[in-house]
Design an enzyme around this catalytic site. Structure first.
Site, PDB file in Angstrom:
ATOM      1  N   ASP A  51      70.139  99.593  59.811  1.00  0.00           N
ATOM      2  CA  ASP A  51      70.775  98.932  60.950  1.00  0.00           C
ATOM      3  C   ASP A  51      71.217  97.525  60.579  1.00  0.00           C
ATOM      4  OD1 ASP A  51      71.536  97.826  63.346  1.00  0.00           O
ATOM      5  OD2 ASP A  51      69.553  97.910  64.281  1.00  0.00           O
ATOM      6  N   GLU A 132      63.045  72.983  42.571  1.00  0.00           N
ATOM      7  CA  GLU A 132      61.780  72.315  42.864  1.00  0.00           C
ATOM      8  C   GLU A 132      61.223  72.834  44.184  1.00  0.00           C
ATOM      9  OE1 GLU A 132      63.182  68.117  40.740  1.00  0.00           O
ATOM     10  OE2 GLU A 132      63.367  68.395  42.909  1.00  0.00           O
ATOM     11  N   GLU A 212      56.083  68.032  39.496  1.00  0.00           N
ATOM     12  CA  GLU A 212      57.234  67.157  39.729  1.00  0.00           C
ATOM     13  C   GLU A 212      56.788  65.823  40.313  1.00  0.00           C
ATOM     14  OE1 GLU A 212      60.130  66.004  39.633  1.00  0.00           O
ATOM     15  OE2 GLU A 212      61.064  67.458  38.298  1.00  0.00           O
ATOM     16  N   GLU A 220      57.956  72.386  39.630  1.00  0.00           N
ATOM     17  CA  GLU A 220      59.238  72.905  39.133  1.00  0.00           C
ATOM     18  C   GLU A 220      58.963  73.919  38.036  1.00  0.00           C
ATOM     19  OE1 GLU A 220      62.412  70.093  38.356  1.00  0.00           O
ATOM     20  OE2 GLU A 220      62.910  71.134  36.482  1.00  0.00           O
ATOM     21  N   HIS A 269      68.972  71.279  40.797  1.00  0.00           N
ATOM     22  CA  HIS A 269      70.044  70.896  39.888  1.00  0.00           C
ATOM     23  C   HIS A 269      70.542  72.146  39.165  1.00  0.00           C
ATOM     24  CE1 HIS A 269      67.597  66.903  39.582  1.00  0.00           C
ATOM     25  NE2 HIS A 269      68.205  67.028  40.756  1.00  0.00           N
ATOM     26  N   ARG A 339      71.455  59.492  36.701  1.00  0.00           N
ATOM     27  CA  ARG A 339      70.958  60.573  37.536  1.00  0.00           C
ATOM     28  C   ARG A 339      71.244  60.365  39.024  1.00  0.00           C
ATOM     29  NH1 ARG A 339      67.013  63.957  34.737  1.00  0.00           N
ATOM     30  NH2 ARG A 339      67.011  63.334  32.551  1.00  0.00           N
TER      31      ARG A 339
END
Length: 470
Positions: A51, A132, A212, A220, A269, A339
């Site tokens: 369904d 993460e 992390e 991570e 990332h 970054r």
């Protein structure tokens, strides 16, 4: 693996049940299970009915019948079931036309991969996501007419330094200091190791796992890059494994981008490259060792980033992470080392095969099939139209003059802004019938009515801190 080989594997491993899985529109895995003797070679061709009107964002009640068609190459033994169970990811078909269902996220990803080949630019898009997440000991939340709150807890959380744990052994991670400490400060190594091993058992190649930056159990696990559709398949299995291993330890995994105030959020990332005939296309002699094609791909990503965020950062919570002035990748620029830029060019290896782009905006709340497909379509548009990415942003953003920083475009400030950007910029997604107009319209409608509007209607607990005494 072929259908014959899957059935032979079932006999060899004494499989008792077969679990058929598929992704709903927003991005949660769904499933139903059949006895192993119901899995015949014909099922791989004809499929099984279900369904579709009960799946979020899919069919209307008057056109609810759909088919799941298991894909033999995705077969894996489930590491968590009490009886031996084989799982397979399925494609979704219309039972009347036998056509792939346009709102099936996996179908969108398959069409994007095929569209790349049809352009002649390349034949493979590789994706390497770094997702993460947080591992919590407790999570509670409620929203009623007269009440609204959330409560999370972690044995590692800095807020528990003074808690009476009888005994409290310390080793609480300070805010933003959770990156790479050894045990006993890292109290979750054994859990992450088990997650890693279960992934390897299921055919997922893992490169590394680690704690992390965030306090309170941020983690991570990095996967080796793979072809776009295969990697999206692996990401849904990744989440499944992380959640079920955590449950075994009486803990819970949360992929919300920003569950803890005042500390790092969780991103995903995405490392990206396009290949043709077994050769990488992104290595060259331009900035940071990039080719001209790679720079054009960056141009496409930067041009369409606001619209992409509707898929890569698809929750209202996503924009608690994407906030200017912190370390979040909100600046729509590229850099070989910065970054805070939306796109970074990793410089770890001189090998041309390692040359790639790192798109840092996405977060793990994304539906990986739709997110990866949209990212590829933006890169293709950049290459086809030779979109200039402009100059790189290699300066520290904190050293920029205010007028310089003001000139750098930013990611949207809310899901509502991202959906508006998608409404105004989605022609590049429609090429090759990859994302249909129906998919775009349904996504915008669903996210607006079920998430943006629902949050806007409700008082927030912090509003009482601000205005409770007015």
């Amino acid at each position: 693996m072929t259908p014959k080989e899957v059935i032979a594997l079932c006999r060899e491993k004494d499989v008792k049940a077969v679990d058929l899985r598929f992704m709903d529109f927003p991005g949660l895995w769904q499933h139903f299970t059949i006895p192993v003797d119901k899995l015949t070679e014909d099922v791989f061709e004809s499929g099984l009915g279900f369904d579709g009107s009960s799946i979020r964002g899919w069919q209307a009640i008057n056109e609810s019948d759909m088919l799941v068609v298991p894909q033999p190459e995705t077969a894996a033994l489930d590491p968590f079931t009490d009886i031996t169970t084989l799982s397979m990811i399925c494609n979704i078909l219309d039972p009347i036309t036998r056509e792939d269902y346009t709102r099936d996220p996996r179908n969108v990803a398959r069409k994007a991969a095929n569209y790349l080949k049809s352009t002649g630019i390349g034949d493979t898009c590789y994706v390497g996501p770094e997702a993460e997440f947080f591992i919590f000991d407790d999570i509670r939340y409620e929203q009623t007419a007269n009440c609204g709150y959330y409560y999370i807890d972690s044995i590692e959380g800095q807020w528990n330094r003074g808690r009476d744990e009888r005994p409290n052994l310390g080793h609480k991670l300070r805010y933003k200091e959770g990156y790479f400490p050894v045990p006993p400060s890292d109290q979750l190594m054994n859990i992450r190791n088990e997650m890693m091993l279960r992934m390897i058992e299921c055919g997922i190649e893992v490169e590394a796992q680690h704690h992390e930056v965030g306090t309170g159990g941020q983690a991570e696990i990095d996967l080796r890059y793979d072809e776009l559709v295969c990697m999206a398949d692996k990401m849904v299995m990744y989440k499944y494994i992380c959640k079920n291993v955590a449950r075994k330890y009486n803990k819970v995994v949360v992929f919300m981008p920003k569950p803890i105030f005042g500390d790092n959020g969780s991103g995903m990332h995405c490392h990206l490259s396009i290949w043709k005939g077994g050769q990488p296309l992104f290595a060259g002699n331009n900035y940071a060792g990039l080719s001209e094609i790679a720079l054009y791909a960056i141009g496409g990503l930067l041009k369409h980033a606001p619209a992409l965020c509707a898929f890569t950062n698809p929750t209202t919570n996503s924009y608690k992470r994407l906030v200017p002035g912190f370390e979040a990748p909100v600046n729509l620029a590229y850099s070989q080392r910065n970054r805070s830029a939306a796109i970074r060019i990793p410089m770890y290896s001189p090998d041309p095969k390692a040359k790639r782009l790192e798109f840092r905006c996405p977060d793990p709340s994304a539906n990986p099939y739709l997110a990866f497909a949209a990212i590829l379509m933006a890169m293709i548009d950049g290459i086809q139209n030779k979109i200039d990415p402009g100059e790189p942003l290699d300066k520290d953003i904190y050293d920029l003059e205010p007028e310089e920083l003001e000139a750098v475009p930013k990611t949207p400030g809310s899901l509502e802004e991202a959906l508006k950007a998608l409404r105004n910029d989605h022609e590049f997604l429609l090429r090759g019938d990859v994302f249909t107009s129906d998919v775009i319209d349904t996504w915008i409608w669903y996210k607006t009515t079920r998430e943006v509007d629902e949050l806007r209607l409700r008082p927030h607990p912090y509003e009482f801190c601000l205005y409770g005494d007015v």
